[in-house]
Design a protein around this motif. Structure first.
Motif, mmCIF file in Angstrom:
data_model
loop_
_atom_site.group_PDB
_atom_site.id
_atom_site.type_symbol
_atom_site.label_atom_id
_atom_site.label_comp_id
_atom_site.label_asym_id
_atom_site.label_seq_id
_atom_site.Cartn_x
_atom_site.Cartn_y
_atom_site.Cartn_z
ATOM 1 N N ASP A 175 0.846 -1.192 0.000
ATOM 2 C CA ASP A 175 0.000 0.000 0.000
ATOM 3 C C ASP A 175 0.882 1.242 0.000
ATOM 4 O O ASP A 175 1.102 1.896 1.017
ATOM 5 C CB ASP A 175 -0.912 -0.006 1.233
ATOM 6 C CG ASP A 175 -2.013 1.042 1.122
ATOM 7 O OD1 ASP A 175 -2.064 1.746 0.093
ATOM 8 O OD2 ASP A 175 -2.809 1.164 2.071
ATOM 9 N N ARG A 180 -0.095 1.957 -5.759
ATOM 10 C CA ARG A 180 -1.511 2.298 -5.916
ATOM 11 C C ARG A 180 -1.791 2.816 -7.329
ATOM 12 O O ARG A 180 -2.932 2.920 -7.748
ATOM 13 C CB ARG A 180 -1.922 3.358 -4.895
ATOM 14 C CG ARG A 180 -2.183 2.811 -3.509
ATOM 15 C CD ARG A 180 -3.548 2.147 -3.421
ATOM 16 N NE ARG A 180 -3.855 1.668 -2.076
ATOM 17 C CZ ARG A 180 -5.000 1.087 -1.759
ATOM 18 N NH1 ARG A 180 -5.941 0.895 -2.669
ATOM 19 N NH2 ARG A 180 -5.216 0.668 -0.529
ATOM 20 N N TYR A 202 -4.301 -5.073 -0.998
ATOM 21 C CA TYR A 202 -3.111 -4.312 -0.599
ATOM 22 C C TYR A 202 -2.718 -4.673 0.831
ATOM 23 O O TYR A 202 -3.574 -5.006 1.655
ATOM 24 C CB TYR A 202 -3.383 -2.803 -0.695
ATOM 25 C CG TYR A 202 -3.535 -2.314 -2.113
ATOM 26 C CD1 TYR A 202 -2.445 -1.869 -2.846
ATOM 27 C CD2 TYR A 202 -4.793 -2.317 -2.721
ATOM 28 C CE1 TYR A 202 -2.596 -1.425 -4.156
ATOM 29 C CE2 TYR A 202 -4.951 -1.881 -4.030
ATOM 30 C CZ TYR A 202 -3.848 -1.436 -4.746
ATOM 31 O OH TYR A 202 -3.997 -1.008 -6.046
#
Length: 395
Positions: A175, A180, A202
């Protein structure tokens, strides 16, 4: 086809570099290139490669007679791996030191902070070590990207999976800001090309146990496992896949699987694992082999992608200055926007915003204790060993 492209673009590159007539540089006022580099702090070890690449580029350009007929010098400050410090130093370089050209720092966060200062003073900054796509969505004009953007990190995995007739793909990613962006980009591409995404999850940075996540993915029977991760999570994802007897037919373990430490940690269990990298010393880009030898001779160690990316970025900057024929920043920015150039790092071409659109990452696989390039096809050093055999059948 790719070899032909490199040949054609190499000719274009030479033409661009020749646009500024070189004359003996001795006795001329030098062109000063300013930068902040993390010489202390958490980024310092890697940033050393960036600084060394800048220094090598200065040596090489001066050996050719300088830039626009003048010698080039480098002025560097230590940003201490801190974005705020970096921003202040670029203000000092531009306002107090009045440098002629500005080169980027190491890392996306420091580049982001510095770019705000450069934009304020309308000073072009080639940022060779900034990958974040978001930097080029702020409406800035004077920031130029040469590194593969995050959104293009993993796209080659999709082609390799489809070539082997694989049908389903699962994602487990750190993450972080970069991932992302990278993970949704490759997931969207996979769906568009016909791969079914069966899982996308994630995990926090520093996760030390993937067993629950991998158990869920194993139950789904995903043909392809993409772990968007760095060291040490890359090692952990493979180690726990084996412990759970989960044998994806293609196991991709992110950027962390491309470093030598990955193979040292796993030994033969690293075989068949795929990774993403930005550059390889064996790439057949113009001047790459010569760059590697000069770097080794000067510094006594192999260059990594940080060094190659920085040097390639400065090749583009140099070509832009020569094409502009002056140090006028708007003319240089226009020239950099028009260039389509083959550097030692790969193709340089930017969008209207200055974001990189010509350079993609390479996909490598561990085969016989060595990394072999699989993708893009024109750079390949070996054929993909896929599908990977089940853990129980490996020796």
């Amino acid at each position: 086809m790719r070899k032909r492209w490199y040949a054609l673009v190499a000719v274009a590159a030479l033409a661009a570099l020749a646009a500024g007539t070189l004359s003996p540089a001795s006795g001329q006022n030098p062109i000063v290139v300013g930068a902040s580099i993390s010489q202390t702090g958490r980024l310092a070890v890697t940033a050393t490669y960036v600084l060394q690449a800048y220094q090598l580029w200065v040596d090489d350009v001066n050996a050719k007679g300088g830039l626009l007929g003048r010698p080039v010098t480098l002025k560097v400050y230590d940003d201490k791996s801190d974005p705020g410090t970096g921003a202040k130093l670029y203000e000092k370089l531009i306002v107090d030191d009045k440098v002629d050209l500005v080169a980027g720092p190491y890392s996306t966060p420091v580049s982001a902070a510095a770019s705000t200062v450069n934009e304020k003073y309308k000073k072009v900054m080639v940022a060779p070590m900034a990958a974040g796509d978001a930097l080029w969505k702020r409406g800035y004009r004077y920031l130029i990207q040469t590194l593969t953007p995050s959104s293009l990190y993993y796209i080659g995995v999709v082609d390799l999976a489809l070539e082997r007739g694989l049908k389903t793909i699962a994602f487990m990613s750190e993450d972080s800001e970069a991932l992302r962006v990278a993970t949704p980009a490759v997931a969207d591409l996979a769906q568009k090309k016909g791969l079914k995404v069966v899982h996308n999850e994630y995990f926090p940075r520093g996760t030390t146990d993937f067993s629950a996540m991998l158990t869920r993915i194993k139950a789904l029977g995903a043909d392809v496992l993409v772990c968007g991760c760095y060291e040490p999570e890359s090692v952990l994802s493979v180690r726990q896949s084996k412990e759970l007897d989960y044998s994806p037919r293609l196991l991709f373990a992110g950027h962390g699987a491309a470093v030598p430490e990955f193979y040292k940690a796993l030994g033969k269990d690293a075989e068949f694992v795929l990774a993403s990298d930005h550059w390889d010393s064996r790439m057949k880009t113009p001047g790459n082999a010569e760059f590697v030898e000069r770097f080794k001779k000067k510094y006594g160690r192999e260059p990594n992608y940080h060094a190659a990316g920085t040097y390639g970025g400065m090749q583009a900057f140099e070509a832009g200055v020569r094409k502009a024929g002056s140090l006028d920043q708007d003319k240089i920015r226009q020239a950099l926007g028009e260039l389509d150039l083959a550097t030692i790092f790969g193709r340089y071409k930017v969008s209207e915003t200055g974001g990189q659109i010509g350079k993609t990452s390479i996909i490598v696989q561990w085969q016989g204790g060595k990394k072999e390039i699989l993708w893009p096809g024109g750079t390949a050093t070996a054929k993909a060993m896929l599908p990977a055999p089940p853990w129980a059948e490996r020796r």
